[in-house]
Enzyme design. Structure first.
Site, PDB file in Angstrom:
ATOM      1  CG  HIS A 157      35.340 -36.212  15.917  1.00 34.31           C
ATOM      2  ND1 HIS A 157      36.214 -35.233  15.481  1.00 34.31           N
ATOM      3  CD2 HIS A 157      34.100 -35.691  15.756  1.00 34.31           C
ATOM      4  CE1 HIS A 157      35.516 -34.188  15.090  1.00 34.31           C
ATOM      5  NE2 HIS A 157      34.240 -34.423  15.248  1.00 34.31           N
ATOM      6  CG  ASP A 187      39.454 -35.523  14.680  1.00 35.90           C
ATOM      7  OD1 ASP A 187      38.949 -36.658  14.612  1.00 35.90           O
ATOM      8  OD2 ASP A 187      38.793 -34.485  14.842  1.00 35.90           O
ATOM      9  CG  ASN A 259      29.652 -27.094   9.996  1.00 36.67           C
ATOM     10  OD1 ASN A 259      28.906 -26.389  10.660  1.00 36.67           O
ATOM     11  ND2 ASN A 259      29.725 -27.025   8.666  1.00 36.67           N
ATOM     12  CB  SER A 260      32.817 -32.999  12.570  1.00 39.13           C
ATOM     13  OG  SER A 260      33.247 -32.488  13.785  1.00 39.13           O
ATOM     14  CB  VAL A 317      60.639 -34.134  26.038  1.00 38.05           C
ATOM     15  CG1 VAL A 317      62.061 -34.548  25.761  1.00 38.05           C
ATOM     16  CG2 VAL A 317      60.012 -33.476  24.812  1.00 38.05           C
TER      17      VAL A 317
END
Length: 510
Positions: A157, A187, A259-260, A317
């Site tokens: 992201h 991610d 911080n990502s 499922v």
């Protein structure tokens, strides 16, 4: 920051890139730098916790861990453009409070600047251009170097939608980075810069990481490069609503926008995770943060380097949590496992013989405690792999082997059930489905719920729902349902179909 859950008055799950491209849809982001990071001291072995004077354990030497690894942590800046609508919002339907503040609200007609902005075509004002416009966007995040020739790991992201990605090192050098690949399901993104003899981090393992251990994060919160924060591991194997492919590490390390993509270190100075998300009411850190296990990241990285993309398996499922009411209904000794609410026709689970009402208790010998454990395990497997499952069906265990499909074809989903409340009789008025109704619903049988009262109403059952099964047994007639209720214990599990979706609802009987 992109709020994934935006329900008022509750904790919000948020990505932690400062104005990350695609993740925020934000406009220009202010870069709050307080100065460049100092050059690190010479590499030194990280110091593990040592016994204290009272026989306890003192914290590790965070200064040495930072000195050893700080130079391998980078700041990532992204830029690009996005189309904005009349309201000034972007195309990715960002409905967060921050997005609402960016545009679309216009100006109060009584404001002295109203006429000025109206004349110049401010988005959302009368007379504004009626076609979408390209709006410049910038964002920031963190990353860390994993190879001496410039391979960098970060969050997907952080670089989503970016036209330009710039990596800045602690020695102030900047490089234009190439995005080798990105995997939204986990991610994870892999970048490459043209450089040699770069410092690298040492990768560790989450298998030996224990709840309560010290961990340390390095990143660029709010643009403050190479900031260090520390805390402990709060939990492992957390399943989050929109990230079912990842068994997250939960910590209380202070993590904020920017911080990502930054590394999470253990007490030995090894990277055990990638900081990714937080739960928050304010948009900033409030004591709960989440990191992607390094094993997940390295597996995705290896696939991207080799093929340019990552692949994940699919079982086909939809699953729900097994609460105490479901455990009572299905005669389980404890509320654990993944309750199969729906099976994709013709999918891997269907071909293997899985059915709605089955409870998957383990896969390949690994226990499934929470429903999120299943998609996290399956998502890390390779398409075509064999999955051996211990399934609880009609009060006994069975073994089922499924050949997994490819998640890129059609991802699994996790269903959710309303909490059951109330006591008394079931409270359903039922009738058989007519042939035309069966064709329209795409089902072979079931009973239409015409009226709901008592416990079923409080549990969330609605008129118009179709009752497909009760405690895993197909609902073939009203008398059969009455008999099933008479034989049930404290509660029954109703499998209903609503608007094409199937979900189990537990209904207490008293």
């Amino acid at each position: 920051m992109n709020n994934i859950l935006s329900t008022p008055r509750r904790l919000t799950l948020a990505l932690v890139a400062a104005g990350a491209m695609g993740a925020t849809g934000a406009g220009l982001v202010t870069n709050m730098r307080s100065g460049h990071a100092a050059m690190p001291a010479p590499a030194a072995a990280a110091v593990a916790p040592q016994p204290g004077a009272g026989g306890g354990v003192v914290a590790p030497d965070f200064a040495q861990i930072t000195a050893r690894n700080g130079a391998a942590v980078v700041n990532i800046s992204v830029s690009g453009t996005t189309k904005t609508s009349l309201s000034g919002s972007d195309d990715d339907d960002d409905d967060t409070p921050a997005a609402q503040q960016r545009g679309g609200r216009g100006i109060d007609p009584d404001d002295p600047f109203y006429e000025f902005f109206r004349q110049f075509g401010m988005p959302g004002m009368p007379g504004a251009p009626r076609h979408p416009r390209e709006t410049p966007m910038r964002g920031e995040g963190s990353g860390f170097i994993v190879s001496h020739d410039g391979l960098i790991l970060t969050n997907a992201h952080v670089v989503k939608g970016a036209n330009s990605v710039t990596v800045k090192l602690t020695d102030r050098r900047e490089f234009r980075a190439k995005v080798l690949g990105s995997d939204p399901k986990t991610d994870i993104a892999v970048l490459k810069i043209d450089a040699k003899d770069l410092p690298v981090v040492q990768l560790g393992s989450t298998k030996s990481l224990n709840v309560g251990e010290w961990v340390l994060a390095i990143g660029s919160p709010f643009g403050f490069e190479n900031s260090v924060t520390a805390g402990v591991v709060s939990a492992k194997g957390r399943a989050l609503p929109d990230d079912s492919f990842v068994p997250f590490i939960q910590t209380d390390v202070a993590v904020n926008p920017g911080n990502s993509g930054g590394p999470l270190f253990n007490a030995r100075g090894e990277v055990v995770g990638i900081n990714s998300q937080i739960y928050t009411r304010s948009g900033g850190y409030q004591g709960v943060s989440f990191a992607i296990p390094i094993e997940v990241a390295t597996k995705v990285k290896d696939q991207i380097v080799a093929t340019g993309k990552a692949s994940h398996a699919r079982l086909g499922v939809s699953v729900q949590e097994v609460n105490q009411a479901f455990a009572d209904s299905f005669q389980l000794d404890k509320p654990e496992g993944a309750l199969v609410a729906g099976v994709e026709p013709g999918g891997p689970a269907d071909k293997a013989g899985l059915k709605s009402g089955d409870v998957i208790r383990s896969v390949d010998g690994q226990p499934i405690v929470a429903s999120g454990d299943l998609p996290a395990y399956v998502g890390q497997a390779a398409p075509g792999a064999k999955l051996r499952m211990d399934v609880w069906r009609h009060g006994k265990s069975e073994e089922i082997v499924a050949t997994l499909g490819d998640a890129s074809d059609k991802p699994s989903k996790t269903a959710s059930a309303d909490k059951a409340v109330g006591k008394g009789k079931l409270g359903l008025a039922l009738r058989p489905l007519q042939p035309q109704e069966r064709r329209e619903a795409g089902i072979d049988g079931g009973l239409v719920i015409e009226d709901v009262q008592g416990p079923a109403l409080q549990a969330g059952v609605q008129p118009g729902d179709v009752l497909l099964a009760i405690n895993g047994t197909p609902a073939q007639g009203v008398d059969q349902v009455r008999q099933a209720v008479a034989k049930a214990g404290k509660s029954v599990a109703l499998l209903i179909q609503r608007d094409g979706d199937r979900i189990f609802v537990p209904v207490p009987l008293g």
